[in-house]
Design an enzyme around this catalytic site. Structure first.
Site, short mmCIF file in Angstrom:
data_model
loop_
_atom_site.label_atom_id
_atom_site.label_comp_id
_atom_site.label_asym_id
_atom_site.label_seq_id
_atom_site.Cartn_x
_atom_site.Cartn_y
_atom_site.Cartn_z
N ASN A 1 100.35 -68.08 54.13
CA ASN A 1 99.83 -66.81 54.12
C ASN A 1 100.48 -65.45 53.45
OD1 ASN A 1 99.00 -64.43 55.21
ND2 ASN A 1 98.64 -65.15 57.06
N LYS B 1 104.02 -66.03 55.40
CA LYS B 1 104.38 -66.42 56.78
C LYS B 1 104.04 -68.33 55.95
CE LYS B 1 102.00 -67.22 61.40
NZ LYS B 1 101.91 -66.18 62.07
N ARG C 1 95.10 -68.70 52.69
CA ARG C 1 95.03 -68.26 53.51
C ARG C 1 94.59 -67.10 52.61
NH1 ARG C 1 95.68 -63.64 56.83
NH2 ARG C 1 93.95 -63.07 58.56
N HIS D 1 88.86 -62.86 60.78
CA HIS D 1 89.74 -63.93 61.64
C HIS D 1 88.60 -65.37 62.14
CE1 HIS D 1 91.41 -59.97 63.99
NE2 HIS D 1 92.05 -60.44 62.77
N HIS E 1 89.71 -62.31 70.07
CA HIS E 1 91.03 -62.99 69.00
C HIS E 1 91.79 -61.65 69.16
CE1 HIS E 1 92.87 -64.35 65.85
NE2 HIS E 1 94.00 -62.62 66.20
N ASN F 1 97.43 -58.17 66.82
CA ASN F 1 97.68 -56.66 66.08
C ASN F 1 96.61 -55.84 65.35
OD1 ASN F 1 99.68 -53.77 65.10
ND2 ASN F 1 98.60 -55.05 63.86
N ARG G 1 94.64 -49.53 64.06
CA ARG G 1 92.92 -49.59 63.74
C ARG G 1 92.06 -48.90 64.97
NH1 ARG G 1 92.50 -55.42 60.99
NH2 ARG G 1 94.66 -55.57 60.56
N MET H 1 101.31 -54.36 72.43
CA MET H 1 100.97 -54.61 73.95
C MET H 1 102.17 -54.05 75.22
SD MET H 1 98.50 -53.37 75.41
CE MET H 1 96.34 -53.70 74.63
N ARG H 2 102.74 -55.15 75.28
CA ARG H 2 104.52 -55.51 75.76
C ARG H 2 104.59 -54.45 75.83
NH1 ARG H 2 106.62 -60.47 71.77
NH2 ARG H 2 106.35 -58.39 70.60
N GLY I 1 97.83 -63.44 70.39
CA GLY I 1 99.02 -63.23 70.42
C GLY I 1 99.36 -61.96 72.58
N ILE I 2 97.94 -61.51 71.86
CA ILE I 2 97.26 -60.12 73.53
C ILE I 2 96.19 -61.49 74.23
CG2 ILE I 2 96.26 -58.21 74.31
CD1 ILE I 2 96.59 -56.56 71.49
N ASN J 1 98.87 -63.47 76.28
CA ASN J 1 99.50 -63.36 76.96
C ASN J 1 99.51 -62.73 77.75
OD1 ASN J 1 101.51 -65.17 76.17
ND2 ASN J 1 101.39 -64.81 73.82
N GLU K 1 95.74 -70.90 63.95
CA GLU K 1 94.81 -71.00 62.11
C GLU K 1 95.28 -72.05 61.49
OE1 GLU K 1 94.28 -66.34 61.66
OE2 GLU K 1 95.55 -66.27 62.70
#
Length: 394
Positions: free
Chosen positions: A10, A17, A87, A176, A204, A207, A237, A280-281, A327-328, A331, A381
């Protein structure tokens, strides 16, 4: 027949990645990240089993990183690398499924660059570097947009002149798709429902964020559009804004198109609302300490997410469940709770204890008794890209 290994790549503009996926193993054999490519502190990080390592590749670009990565992947695969899955963010209307990469496919991907100028050029860099380095391996492209090619015209068309669609491809594409597809299939398995006879709402949340309505395994609507900027509030965004905002900022502030584009993509979203962070954390911590901007960002994020999910429900014949992922989504018990609280007309309600404990890779149902199903489903993914690659090689 021995199990097969697929290297998933990716590529971003300054990062790669990667993961080595074995079709019979739940965990990645090898995974990692090359970052800050092109800079003096470019570095390749990887993890194999319980061991982690790094290699500095000063001013290394994609080809240099991939040249270091290949021996690692071949060694981890025991010399048996069966294919490489790439990807690709945007496939336009040309690609409705994964595609074997040949010159015709590459030309078609290049033709979509105007639709994804921030993403597809980076994806092409990785493809070209990898095919030069691994010329004998089968290469497959898996597209974020492909899953959404089942949207009906009333969901994908903008109310714009016909010529913009027919001649320039201006329509809603969605993104996504690999994640939405993976988690909806996994949710059907968890609920013991057939994927081809079930209906799901998916959020989903990372970020980048998007929602999707999935009916019988097919995308029927999604929140992102021509670009990944449309839809929800995201990390940096804006998501949906008044379409005339560009004209207003140009007339009143003299901003250029480039300034406005940068602001909407890089300086907005959670970062813009909070004035603090796109993470967000960090925002949840700051909210607990009384930071007004963090509180506002969280409230706007959840309300806009709930509005989008309610809108997506228009595409469903019934609701078999709401899925949180990313991720959000995986978690943040707070975000899930606040979002569902806005969806009482869908009769959704969470079990507080189940919601609180379903974090850090945990999955499963979090709805209150006698209420519609709400699931936390970790996305994967890389595994979906590997499965799509294997299916095409078959």
């Amino acid at each position: 027949m021995p199990s097969r290994n697929i290297l998933v790549i990716n590529c971003g503009s300054s990062s790669i990645k990667f993961a080595l996926v074995n079709e019979d193993q739940a965990q990645f054999t090898l995974s990692g990240l090359a970052e800050r490519l092109g800079s003096h502190d470019a570095v390749l990080h990887w993890q194999r089993g319980g061991e982690q390592d790094s290699l500095i590749i000063p001013y290394g670009l994609h080809r240099a990183a991939l040249a270091q990565l290949l021996p690692l992947a071949q060694d981890a695969a025991g010399g048996k690398l069966h294919g490489i899955g790439h990807r690709v963010v945007h496939g336009g209307e040309r690609f409705t499924n994964a595609s074997r990469l040949d010159e015709a496919a590459l030309q078609a991907i290049r033709a979509t660059v105007p639709l994804a100028p921030l993403h597809n050029p980076a994806n092409l860099l990785g493809i070209e570097a990898a095919t030069n380095l691994f010329p004998n391996a089968p290469h497959v492209a898996v597209f974020d947009t492909a899953f959404h090619q089942t949207l009906p015209a009333h969901a994908f068309r903008y109310a714009l002149p016909e010529s913009l669609y027919q001649e320039h491809g201006v329509r809603r594409y969605g993104f996504h798709g690999t994640s939405h597809r993976f988690v909806s299939q996994r949710a059907a398995e968890m609920a013991e429902l057939p994927i081809d006879n079930s209906s799901w709402l998916v959020a989903h949340l990372g970020n980048g964020c998007s929602t999707c309505a999935i009916v019988n395994g097919q995308s029927r609507d999604t929140s992102m559009g021509l670009t990944p900027l449309e839809g929800l509030v995201m990390g940096t965004r804006s998501g949906d804004v008044d379409p005339n905002l560009h004209g207003h900022l140009t007339r009143t502030l003299g901003w250029s198109l480039e300034q406005i584009d940068h602001m909407l993509n890089q300086d907005s979203g959670l970062l813009g609302l909070s004035g603090l962070s796109n993470d967000m954390r960090s925002l949840e911590q700051a909210r607990d300490q009384g930071h007004a901007g963090a509180s506002l960002a969280i409230e706007v994020f959840c309300y806009r997410l709930a509005k989008s999910l309610a809108a997506m429900s228009c595409a469903l014949p019934q609701l078999d469940g709401l899925i949180f992922t990313g991720g959000i989504g995986e978690n943040s018990a707070l975000i899930r709770s606040k979002t569902v609280a806005h969806l009482k007309l869908l009769n959704l309600e969470l079990d507080k204890q189940a919601n609180a404990r379903t974090i850090r890779g945990a999955s499963g149902p979090i709805q209150a008794h006698d209420h519609p199903r709400v699931l936390v489903v970790p996305t994967n993914e890389e595994r979906q890209i590997a499965l799509d690659t294997l299916a095409l090689l078959n």
